[in-house]
Motif scaffolding. Structure first.
Motif, mmCIF file in Angstrom:
data_model
loop_
_atom_site.group_PDB
_atom_site.id
_atom_site.type_symbol
_atom_site.label_atom_id
_atom_site.label_comp_id
_atom_site.label_asym_id
_atom_site.label_seq_id
_atom_site.Cartn_x
_atom_site.Cartn_y
_atom_site.Cartn_z
ATOM 1 N N ALA A 30 52.323 43.347 37.499
ATOM 2 C CA ALA A 30 51.593 42.177 37.004
ATOM 3 C C ALA A 30 50.211 42.587 36.480
ATOM 4 O O ALA A 30 49.614 43.548 36.957
ATOM 5 C CB ALA A 30 51.424 41.149 38.119
ATOM 6 N N THR A 31 49.741 41.851 35.495
ATOM 7 C CA THR A 31 48.444 42.138 34.889
ATOM 8 C C THR A 31 47.328 41.502 35.706
ATOM 9 O O THR A 31 47.462 40.376 36.202
ATOM 10 C CB THR A 31 48.416 41.599 33.447
ATOM 11 N N ARG A 32 46.230 42.230 35.840
ATOM 12 C CA ARG A 32 45.034 41.706 36.497
ATOM 13 C C ARG A 32 43.867 41.789 35.519
ATOM 14 O O ARG A 32 43.671 42.829 34.877
ATOM 15 C CB ARG A 32 44.682 42.553 37.726
ATOM 16 N N LEU A 33 43.113 40.715 35.420
ATOM 17 C CA LEU A 33 41.907 40.705 34.580
ATOM 18 C C LEU A 33 40.762 40.125 35.402
ATOM 19 O O LEU A 33 40.755 38.934 35.717
ATOM 20 C CB LEU A 33 42.121 39.841 33.327
ATOM 21 N N ALA A 34 39.819 40.969 35.791
ATOM 22 C CA ALA A 34 38.673 40.499 36.572
ATOM 23 C C ALA A 34 37.426 40.594 35.704
ATOM 24 O O ALA A 34 37.165 41.619 35.080
ATOM 25 C CB ALA A 34 38.512 41.312 37.841
ATOM 26 N N VAL A 35 36.675 39.498 35.669
ATOM 27 C CA VAL A 35 35.549 39.357 34.740
ATOM 28 C C VAL A 35 34.235 39.327 35.518
ATOM 29 O O VAL A 35 34.089 38.570 36.481
ATOM 30 C CB VAL A 35 35.677 38.051 33.917
ATOM 31 N N THR A 36 33.264 40.137 35.086
ATOM 32 C CA THR A 36 31.928 40.086 35.669
ATOM 33 C C THR A 36 30.906 39.883 34.549
ATOM 34 O O THR A 36 31.184 40.207 33.391
ATOM 35 C CB THR A 36 31.614 41.354 36.487
ATOM 36 N N GLY A 37 29.752 39.327 34.892
ATOM 37 C CA GLY A 37 28.706 39.118 33.898
ATOM 38 C C GLY A 37 28.656 37.709 33.337
ATOM 39 O O GLY A 37 27.736 37.367 32.595
ATOM 40 N N GLY A 38 29.644 36.875 33.682
ATOM 41 C CA GLY A 38 29.707 35.521 33.136
ATOM 42 C C GLY A 38 28.502 34.672 33.538
ATOM 43 O O GLY A 38 28.110 33.759 32.825
ATOM 44 N N GLY A 39 27.955 34.977 34.701
ATOM 45 C CA GLY A 39 26.735 34.274 35.116
ATOM 46 C C GLY A 39 26.882 33.524 36.421
ATOM 47 O O GLY A 39 25.895 33.253 37.104
ATOM 48 N N THR A 40 28.138 33.175 36.790
ATOM 49 C CA THR A 40 28.318 32.396 38.023
ATOM 50 C C THR A 40 28.976 33.219 39.122
ATOM 51 O O THR A 40 29.217 32.712 40.210
ATOM 52 C CB THR A 40 29.199 31.158 37.758
ATOM 53 N N GLY A 41 29.293 34.468 38.825
ATOM 54 C CA GLY A 41 29.949 35.316 39.825
ATOM 55 C C GLY A 41 31.276 35.838 39.302
ATOM 56 O O GLY A 41 31.882 35.263 38.394
ATOM 57 N N ALA A 44 44.290 32.993 22.660
ATOM 58 C CA ALA A 44 44.504 31.545 22.769
ATOM 59 C C ALA A 44 44.597 31.078 24.216
ATOM 60 O O ALA A 44 44.728 29.883 24.474
ATOM 61 C CB ALA A 44 45.782 31.162 22.015
ATOM 62 N N ALA A 45 44.511 32.006 25.172
ATOM 63 C CA ALA A 45 44.672 31.626 26.583
ATOM 64 C C ALA A 45 43.464 30.809 27.043
ATOM 65 O O ALA A 45 42.332 31.098 26.653
ATOM 66 C CB ALA A 45 44.823 32.874 27.452
ATOM 67 N N PRO A 46 43.691 29.775 27.865
ATOM 68 C CA PRO A 46 42.562 28.968 28.359
ATOM 69 C C PRO A 46 41.584 29.809 29.177
ATOM 70 O O PRO A 46 42.003 30.721 29.887
ATOM 71 C CB PRO A 46 43.231 27.927 29.263
ATOM 72 N N LEU A 47 40.302 29.508 29.028
ATOM 73 C CA LEU A 47 39.266 30.233 29.755
ATOM 74 C C LEU A 47 38.232 29.199 30.205
ATOM 75 O O LEU A 47 37.620 28.529 29.373
ATOM 76 C CB LEU A 47 38.631 31.287 28.835
ATOM 77 N N ASP A 48 38.058 29.047 31.502
ATOM 78 C CA ASP A 48 37.213 28.002 32.075
ATOM 79 C C ASP A 48 35.739 28.217 31.711
ATOM 80 O O ASP A 48 35.108 29.164 32.176
ATOM 81 C CB ASP A 48 37.396 28.007 33.598
ATOM 82 N N GLU A 49 35.208 27.311 30.902
ATOM 83 C CA GLU A 49 33.809 27.454 30.455
ATOM 84 C C GLU A 49 32.826 27.335 31.603
ATOM 85 O O GLU A 49 31.705 27.833 31.525
ATOM 86 C CB GLU A 49 33.491 26.400 29.382
ATOM 87 N N GLY A 50 33.241 26.663 32.677
ATOM 88 C CA GLY A 50 32.363 26.485 33.832
ATOM 89 C C GLY A 50 32.014 27.793 34.527
ATOM 90 O O GLY A 50 31.095 27.838 35.344
#
Lengths: 261, 158
Positions: A196-207, A226-232
């Motif tokens: 399975a694919t894992r995508l972990a994001v840092t730097g967004g600002g909220t953690g 086109a995948a949804p990405l939570d703006e919050g």
């Protein structure tokens, strides 16, 4: 610098006693964040307990196919470690691009994880590689450890002793560094773990967070753009707008996945 | 903590410092080694770079007590007065690798660290490795040339 006392225990037991005895004691590891924070008086603990000369907190071991890195192991040591390079080259590469050479000679993985800066590098690897954070009291899965920006599941006085990672060759960390601080403006740690694919994001600002809609899109063969990405999850500041960070997330994720192949 | 023992530029030193004394202040104010500079006060500029056990670190982001029992090298420790300069210092001299000179001690110390880790680095590697050192005169061109040349000279030494 304001006044505080410094303590340098030789063992974890000694460190625990010192932290218990000093009401507002703060564990000190590499100090590459903590020292500037103290000088700016953003925090003013009365006692510092230096963990960096406790042998049990240093070095890298393999345990049942997992990479176990002691909390007081420096970024430079992780970057150069033969076992990390063999069993998870992406993790070694991440450590080798944190901050600058001077920071990597002092800064430690335990300090980085315990601080949970919303733009730090290591937390993304922890989420993507099913890390477990070991403390003097328990073991916490990474998914439960990083609770909010600069906040973790650590209780007062709890010490990070080691972090264990799944070994993984199909992984890549793609960072768009802030040109001044070298922290991540946005960075994505991509991995294929158990198919399975894992995508972990840092730097967004909220953690740090896992982009699960993105992971699912990739695994279904759909277009990541086109995948949804939570703006919050994102905030804007003088370095980058919210919109730019969201855009960068998609770009960094696609670049990281392209490198894995 | 009181008295601490450490090695500075090859000599055993005993220091009586408060726990909250930064290493840069112990070096400059207690030992009068004023080569390492306090530039930014926020651990970003690298002018305070010295070596601990041969590794470059920012001495403003470390307490003096944290250096207890360790070996510290400052710019003053590279060459004795009247003796030939260290190859990295000489390369800065030959390439005019400085303008105002404030960042230079840190640049020389990180330059030696870069040379030890990369042997004979190219200019791109040197630029990448200079992320922790700022030159407000923006004189990077000659600094990079100096480190490339200094590293090659270090490599060529017996």
């Amino acid at each position: 610098m304001y006044d505080f006392t410094y303590h340098r225990p030789a063992s974890l037991d000694e460190a625990k006693v010192l932290i218990d005895e000093n009401e507002d004691a703060q564990p000190l590891s590499g100090g590459q964040t903590l020292m500037p924070v103290l000088r700016a008086r953003l925090a003013m603990p009365g006692a510092l307990v230096d963990l960096t000369r406790i042998d049990a907190l240093r070095g890298v071991n393999m345990e049942g196919g997992r990479i176990v890195i002691g909390g007081a192991t420096t970024h430079a040591e992780v970057a150069q470690n033969e076992q990390v390079r063999e069993h998870c080259p992406a993790l070694a590469a991440l450590a080798g691009e944190i901050g600058d050479p001077q920071v990597r000679h002092r800064g430690t993985i335990g300090g980085s994880v315990a601080n949970n800066d919303p733009a730090a590098c290591y937390p993304s690897a922890c989420l993507a590689l099913d890390a477990e954070v070991r403390t003097d009291r328990r073991t916490v899965p990474a998914a439960d450890f990083f609770t909010a920006m600069f906040e973790t599941a650590l209780e007062p006085g709890e010490i990070v002793t080691a972090i264990s990672f799944a070994a993984c060759h199909d992984a890549h960390y793609e960072k768009f560094p802030n040109p001044a601080s070298r922290f991540a403006l946005i960075a994505v740690f991509a991995a294929r773990l158990g198919g399975a694919t894992r995508l972990a994001v840092t730097g967004g600002g909220t953690g740090v967070f896992r982009w699960q809609e993105g992971e699912q899109a990739v695994d279904r063969g759909e277009d990541l753009a086109a995948a949804p990405l939570d703006e919050g999850r994102f905030t804007g500041d003088l370095h980058a707008s919210t919109e730019y960070r969201i855009h960068l997330t998609r770009v960094m994720a696609q670049r990281a996945l392209a490198r894995i192949g | 903590m009181g008295k601490i023992s450490l090695e500075v530029n090859g000599e055993d030193v005993e220091l009586d410092v408060a726990d909250n004394t930064l290493l840069i202040h112990a070096l400059r104010d207690h030992l009068r080694l004023t080569g390492a500079h306090m530039g930014c006060d926020t651990s970003q500029c690298g002018a305070c770079t010295v070596h601990i056990e041969g590794q470059a670190i920012k001495s403003c982001a470390m307490l003096a007590v944290q250096a207890e029992g360790r070996s510290v090298t400052t710019i003053e420790g590279l060459a004795d007065d009247g003796e030939p300069l260290h190859p990295m210092q000489q390369a800065f001299h030959d390439n005019h690798g400085l303008q105002c000179g404030f960042c230079t001690p840190g640049m020389v110390m990180i330059g030696i660290d870069i040379a030890r880790r990369h042997n004979v680095p190219d200019a791109a590697t040197v630029r990448h490795e200079l992320e922790g050192n700022l030159c407000r005169c923006t004189g990077y061109q000659n600094i990079v040339a100096a480190i490339v040349e200094g590293a090659a000279k270090m490599e060529a030494q017996p």
